[in-house]
Design an enzyme around this catalytic site. Structure first.
Site, PDB file in Angstrom:
ATOM      1  N   LYS A 147       0.878  -1.182   0.000  1.00 21.46           N
ATOM      2  CA  LYS A 147       0.000   0.000   0.000  1.00 21.46           C
ATOM      3  C   LYS A 147       0.911   1.227   0.000  1.00 21.46           C
ATOM      4  O   LYS A 147       1.420   1.645   1.039  1.00 21.46           O
ATOM      5  CB  LYS A 147      -0.884  -0.030   1.250  1.00 21.46           C
ATOM      6  CG  LYS A 147      -2.220   0.674   1.136  1.00 21.46           C
ATOM      7  CD  LYS A 147      -2.163   2.150   0.832  1.00 21.46           C
ATOM      8  CE  LYS A 147      -1.898   3.004   2.051  1.00 21.46           C
ATOM      9  NZ  LYS A 147      -1.692   4.445   1.678  1.00 21.46           N
ATOM     10  N   GLY A 169       6.917   5.305   8.188  1.00 18.40           N
ATOM     11  CA  GLY A 169       6.093   6.513   8.160  1.00 18.40           C
ATOM     12  C   GLY A 169       6.193   7.244   9.479  1.00 18.40           C
ATOM     13  O   GLY A 169       7.195   7.123  10.199  1.00 18.40           O
ATOM     14  N   SER A 170       5.150   7.974   9.804  1.00 15.84           N
ATOM     15  CA  SER A 170       5.195   8.817  10.993  1.00 15.84           C
ATOM     16  C   SER A 170       5.026   7.995  12.269  1.00 15.84           C
ATOM     17  O   SER A 170       4.430   6.910  12.264  1.00 15.84           O
ATOM     18  CB  SER A 170       4.082   9.866  10.910  1.00 15.84           C
ATOM     19  OG  SER A 170       2.830   9.220  10.877  1.00 15.84           O
ATOM     20  N   THR A 171       5.537   8.529  13.354  1.00 22.39           N
ATOM     21  CA  THR A 171       5.432   7.862  14.653  1.00 22.39           C
ATOM     22  C   THR A 171       3.966   7.696  15.049  1.00 22.39           C
ATOM     23  O   THR A 171       3.553   6.645  15.549  1.00 22.39           O
ATOM     24  CB  THR A 171       6.216   8.672  15.702  1.00 22.39           C
ATOM     25  OG1 THR A 171       7.608   8.622  15.342  1.00 22.39           O
ATOM     26  CG2 THR A 171       6.045   8.116  17.098  1.00 22.39           C
ATOM     27  N   GLU A 172       3.181   8.722  14.775  1.00 22.15           N
ATOM     28  CA  GLU A 172       1.761   8.690  15.145  1.00 22.15           C
ATOM     29  C   GLU A 172       1.034   7.534  14.446  1.00 22.15           C
ATOM     30  O   GLU A 172       0.322   6.751  15.089  1.00 22.15           O
ATOM     31  CB  GLU A 172       1.170  10.031  14.710  1.00 22.15           C
ATOM     32  CG  GLU A 172      -0.187  10.315  15.222  1.00 22.15           C
ATOM     33  CD  GLU A 172      -0.770  11.542  14.511  1.00 22.15           C
ATOM     34  OE1 GLU A 172      -0.008  12.283  13.844  1.00 22.15           O
ATOM     35  OE2 GLU A 172      -1.990  11.715  14.609  1.00 22.15           O
ATOM     36  N   GLY A 217       2.458   4.950  13.064  1.00 18.59           N
ATOM     37  CA  GLY A 217       3.091   3.704  13.504  1.00 18.59           C
ATOM     38  C   GLY A 217       2.432   3.158  14.763  1.00 18.59           C
ATOM     39  O   GLY A 217       2.170   1.960  14.877  1.00 18.59           O
ATOM     40  N   GLU A 262       9.455   1.642  11.131  1.00 24.34           N
ATOM     41  CA  GLU A 262      10.567   2.575  10.902  1.00 24.34           C
ATOM     42  C   GLU A 262       9.944   3.959  10.872  1.00 24.34           C
ATOM     43  O   GLU A 262       9.244   4.311   9.921  1.00 24.34           O
ATOM     44  CB  GLU A 262      11.260   2.214   9.585  1.00 24.34           C
ATOM     45  CG  GLU A 262      12.686   2.698   9.520  1.00 24.34           C
ATOM     46  CD  GLU A 262      12.790   4.060   8.875  1.00 24.34           C
ATOM     47  OE1 GLU A 262      12.746   5.060   9.633  1.00 24.34           O
ATOM     48  OE2 GLU A 262      12.909   4.135   7.650  1.00 24.34           O
ATOM     49  N   CYS A 279      13.638  10.684   6.910  1.00 18.36           N
ATOM     50  CA  CYS A 279      13.497  10.246   8.303  1.00 18.36           C
ATOM     51  C   CYS A 279      14.797  10.457   9.071  1.00 18.36           C
ATOM     52  O   CYS A 279      14.768  10.702  10.260  1.00 18.36           O
ATOM     53  CB  CYS A 279      13.007   8.811   8.388  1.00 18.36           C
ATOM     54  SG  CYS A 279      14.030   7.666   7.477  1.00 18.36           S
ATOM     55  N   GLU A 310       9.728  16.727  15.144  1.00 20.80           N
ATOM     56  CA  GLU A 310      10.090  16.366  13.775  1.00 20.80           C
ATOM     57  C   GLU A 310       9.290  17.240  12.815  1.00 20.80           C
ATOM     58  O   GLU A 310       8.062  17.255  12.846  1.00 20.80           O
ATOM     59  CB  GLU A 310       9.802  14.896  13.476  1.00 20.80           C
ATOM     60  CG  GLU A 310      10.258  14.547  12.066  1.00 20.80           C
ATOM     61  CD  GLU A 310      10.016  13.091  11.660  1.00 20.80           C
ATOM     62  OE1 GLU A 310       8.915  12.580  11.894  1.00 20.80           O
ATOM     63  OE2 GLU A 310      10.943  12.495  11.086  1.00 20.80           O
TER      64      GLU A 310
HETATM   65  P1  ADP Z   1       3.779  10.939   6.532  1.00 22.22           P
HETATM   66  O1  ADP Z   1       3.564  11.694   7.820  1.00 22.22           O
HETATM   67  O2  ADP Z   1       5.180  10.787   6.138  1.00 22.22           O
HETATM   68  O3  ADP Z   1       2.819  11.321   5.446  1.00 22.22           O
HETATM   69  P2  ADP Z   1       2.195   8.767   7.327  1.00 22.22           P
HETATM   70  O4  ADP Z   1       2.630   8.011   8.506  1.00 22.22           O
HETATM   71  O5  ADP Z   1       1.015   9.662   7.422  1.00 22.22           O
HETATM   72  O6  ADP Z   1       3.477   9.486   6.850  1.00 22.22           O
HETATM   73  O7  ADP Z   1       1.961   7.809   6.084  1.00 22.22           O
HETATM   74  C1  ADP Z   1       2.776   6.725   5.774  1.00 22.22           C
HETATM   75  C2  ADP Z   1       1.904   5.630   5.215  1.00 22.22           C
HETATM   76  O8  ADP Z   1       0.960   5.230   6.204  1.00 22.22           O
HETATM   77  C3  ADP Z   1       1.090   6.028   3.986  1.00 22.22           C
HETATM   78  O9  ADP Z   1       1.065   4.942   3.085  1.00 22.22           O
HETATM   79  C4  ADP Z   1      -0.278   6.275   4.570  1.00 22.22           C
HETATM   80  O10 ADP Z   1      -1.322   6.085   3.646  1.00 22.22           O
HETATM   81  C5  ADP Z   1      -0.351   5.221   5.640  1.00 22.22           C
HETATM   82  N1  ADP Z   1      -1.324   5.491   6.708  1.00 22.22           N
HETATM   83  C6  ADP Z   1      -1.761   6.692   7.155  1.00 22.22           C
HETATM   84  N2  ADP Z   1      -2.681   6.526   8.138  1.00 22.22           N
HETATM   85  C7  ADP Z   1      -2.821   5.200   8.324  1.00 22.22           C
HETATM   86  C8  ADP Z   1      -3.599   4.381   9.195  1.00 22.22           C
HETATM   87  N3  ADP Z   1      -4.435   4.905  10.097  1.00 22.22           N
HETATM   88  N4  ADP Z   1      -3.471   3.040   9.106  1.00 22.22           N
HETATM   89  C9  ADP Z   1      -2.616   2.488   8.226  1.00 22.22           C
HETATM   90  N5  ADP Z   1      -1.873   3.187   7.367  1.00 22.22           N
HETATM   91  C10 ADP Z   1      -1.954   4.531   7.409  1.00 22.22           C
END
Ligand code: ADP
Length: 492
Positions: free
Chosen positions: A187, A240-243, A245, A262, A296, A396
């Site tokens: 995805k 992706g983001s900590t939140e 994650g 990560e 990152c 960040e």
């Molecule tokens: P960034 O802050 O770098 O945009 P995100 O953590 O928002 O990174 O996004 C990284 C990935 O996680 C993307 O593929 C995004 O679609 C996916 N993503 C965002 N929200 C969710 C969620 N609630 N559950 C699963 N995947 C998500």
């Protein structure tokens, strides 16, 4: 001069992009689509299927169906197919790099030379692994048994990837997942779905059987969340983001999926008075501003020894002012736009807060106007006089904003560098051998770069501690994260 858009890229963009499930291009079950934008212009680039839970269920089913035959394929054959995919990536290098430049905004030169090199290198590294996976035998304390372990694939894996290096993030997860005999649902981030879709097509062309690599584009809260929930997924590899994650780990816990995360960082880069100051200043500029700070491991906290503080700050500011910000397709661009209006607003918000809190703006700080006005371009920005607890120096930002601090001695800088809840990377510039190794041990980070920054190799593990996540990407250890060990007891 601008790079010409290749005819094959134009043709790809003109197609309505569908999901890639079980080897077929299919629309989302709901029929929904979304637009991906060119961050250099803010204009729509392509229309892409918006997958949701139903599409995820179809993709997981396709991956499950493909799994037994893929897992049973001779290791040498899996190697051959992964190398074949790497060959096709070489052959389509310019096309993939242009898709990445258009979708993400980064300079084409970087996409072509750096990102594609890293991605192909990773895939080749993993392509070599299927024939090297081993189990072990054990010296059990009984003469009656022969005991050994088998390393078996997990089943269906899921990769949820971010938009900052969309090709590398995909190969980093496709490589080990497939090498170990798993099938995968990828995805990609909704901001950059295009290169991943093309990669999925190339995998089919390489002869990787339908269903082994499925690509479901869609929003994080729908498609991503559905993957984290799905009971048919055995492992999630997330970058992706900590939140997000945290959300994924919590959701995945309900079905006890394996999870590797990560996540974000606020990485310190420390320059001592005995370092090669010119090289250190140049490295500090790229540590934060490469990929427009959307990295990152961005070295977003720069600590400089008081003795050389003014000199290093001046060199860093001077070099930063020479950076060319412009569209990724312009040949002389060093930095592209930020990925989106939201990301630009977020970075500008931190800049505003930094100024309000009393940090001193040394350069940058503004959105670029004129011919670049429609895109999400931000000047590379440097603050000093930043207190350790100011938002600009602690959060960040994921944008081109650097905070510079002065430090006195080793204990002082180690304490402050380690005070962040993140622990992804750290950089250290010194020619004092003992101090370099002592500090490498003391810094709380998954990777420490000494007299260099931002180097990666597929053979070297990468990942963070604390709020930067857990589990590792890359290296031989990652094969353990895409396999399960089975112990076999034989009565003799
Ligand atoms: P960034 O802050 O770098 O945009 P995100 O953590 O928002 O990174 O996004 C990284 C990935 O996680 C993307 O593929 C995004 O679609 C996916 N993503 C965002 N929200 C969710 C969620 N609630 N559950 C699963 N995947 C998500």
């Amino acid at each position: 001069m601008m790079h010409e858009i290749l005819p094959e890229v134009r043709a790809f963009l003109a197609r309505a992009q569908k999901l890639l499930i079980g080897g077929e291009h299919v629309p989302a079950a709901s029929g929904d689509t979304f637009e991906t934008l060119d961050p250099a212009t803010g204009l729509a680039l392509a229309r892409v299927a918006a997958g949701d839970a139903e599409d995820i269920a179809r993709a997981v089913q396709a991956a499950r169906t493909a799994f037994p035959a893929w897992a049973a394929l001779m290791p040498a054959e899996r190697e051959r197919l992964l190398h074949r995919l790497a060959d096709l990536m070489e052959a389509h290098r310019a096309e993939l790099a242009q898709l990445e430049t258009l979708d993400n905004g980064k300079p084409y030169r970087v996409a072509f030379n750096v990102e594609m090199n890293v991605a192909i290198g990773q895939l080749r590294y993993y392509a070599g692994w299927p024939t090297k996976l081993t189990g072990e035998t054990y010296a059990v304390s009984s003469p009656d048994f022969h005991v050994y372990t088998r390393r078996e694939p997990l089943g269906v894996c899921a990769a949820i990837t971010p938009w900052n290096y969309s090709i590398v993030m995909a190969t980093q997860k496709i490589g080990p997942a497939l090498a170990c005999g798993n099938t995968l649902v990828l995805k990609p981030a909704e901001q950059t779905p295009l290169a991943a879709l093309r990669l999925g097509e190339l995998a089919l062309e390489a002869g990787i059987p339908p269903g082994v690599l499925n690509v479901v584009t869609g929003l994080g809260e729908t498609a991503g969340a559905a993957l984290s929930r799905h009971p048919g997924v055995d492992k999630i590899a997330f970058t992706g983001s900590t939140e997000v994650g945290r959300t994924i780990a919590a959701t995945a816990a309900a079905t006890l999926k394996h999870v590797s995360l990560e996540l974000g960082g606020k990485s310190p880069l420390i320059i001592w008075d005995d370092a090669d100051l010119e090289a250190a200043a140049e490295a500090a500029v790229w540590a934060i501003f490469s990929n427009s700070g959307q990295n990152c491991v961005a070295g977003s906290r720069l600590y400089v020894h008081t003795k050389v503080y003014d000199r290093v700050l001046e060199a860093v500011v001077k070099r930063t002012r020479q950076l060319n910000v412009g569209p990724g397709l312009a040949e002389d661009s060093d930095l592209g736009p930020l990925i989106s209006q939201a990301q630009l607003d977020r970075a500008l918000g931190f800049v505003e807060r930094g100024a309000l809190e009393g940090a001193a703006l040394r350069t940058g700080g503004h959105r670029l106007g004129g011919a670049l006005g429609a895109g999400y371009f931000l000047e590379p920005t440097i603050f000093d006089g930043v207190a350790d607890d100011m938002a600009v120096g602690a959060a960040e930002i994921f944008g081109p904003v650097l905070s510079v601090f002065a430090f006195e001695d080793e204990d002082d800088v180690v304490r402050r560098a380690n005070a962040s809840p993140f622990g992804l990377a750290a950089g250290l510039w010194t020619n004092h051998l003992a101090r370099a190794h002592r500090m490498a041990a003391r810094l709380r980070a998954g990777v420490v770069w000494i007299n260099t920054y931002d180097w990666f190799d597929p053979a070297v593990p990468f990942g963070g501690v604390g709020q930067s996540g857990y589990g590792r990407e890359l290296g031989s250890q990652v094969m353990g994260m895409y396999t399960e060990l089975k112990s076999v007891w034989v009565k003799l």
